[in-house]
Design a protein around this motif. Structure first.
Motif, short mmCIF file in Angstrom:
data_model
loop_
_atom_site.label_atom_id
_atom_site.label_comp_id
_atom_site.label_asym_id
_atom_site.label_seq_id
_atom_site.Cartn_x
_atom_site.Cartn_y
_atom_site.Cartn_z
N ALA A 48 0.84 -1.19 0.00
CA ALA A 48 0.00 0.00 0.00
C ALA A 48 0.87 1.25 0.00
N LYS A 107 -3.86 1.39 -3.02
CA LYS A 107 -4.58 0.97 -1.83
C LYS A 107 -4.96 -0.50 -1.99
N PRO A 108 -5.18 -1.19 -0.87
CA PRO A 108 -5.61 -2.60 -0.98
C PRO A 108 -6.87 -2.76 -1.83
N SER A 121 -1.63 -4.70 2.44
CA SER A 121 -1.78 -3.64 3.47
C SER A 121 -0.63 -3.66 4.46
#
Length: 128
Positions: A14, A87-88, A128
């Motif tokens: 991330a 982002k995840p 993440s």
């Protein structure tokens, strides 16, 4: 027959970046708008970004605005998707697609039925 081949996917943390490429076999690539879509596990395919045949117009879904940039090099028959601040929730298979309609790039570019040719996809995984 047009062939589209995506590359550049992979595993990234991330906040990291990736650049996807899509090479097209069409000799008339420079005439057509191009788009990127993605499909996460268990979800429908969704629009990400589109670019006009000249590269002058672009359109993005809200969730990627300011983070992703679509571009193209008509001399190389290639369209790119630069993805920053990943982002995840960006985890998905990413597909490029070619639109032969020669209409303007905008909200209607989000409709998958506008695109006649699709690549096989490249996996992007954001941890993440």
């Amino acid at each position: 027959q047009v062939q589209l081949v995506e590359s550049g996917g992979g595993l990234v943390q991330a906040g990291g970046s990736l650049r996807l490429s899509c090479a097209a076999s069409a000799r008339t690539f420079s005439r057509y708008n191009m788009g990127w879509f993605r499909q996460a596990p268990g979800k429908e395919r969704e629009f990400v970004a589109a670019i006009s045949w000249s590269g002058e117009l672009t359109y993005y879904t809200d969730s990627v605005k300011g983070r992703f940039t679509i571009s193209r090099d008509n001399a190389k028959n290639t369209v790119y998707l630069q993805m920053n601040s990943l982002k995840p929730e960006d985890t998905a298979v990413y597909y490029c697609a070619l639109d032969q309609s020669r209409t303007s790039v905008g909200p209607r570019s989000a409709a998958s039925e506008k695109y006649e040719y699709w690549g096989q996809g490249t996996q992007v995984t954001v941890s993440s």
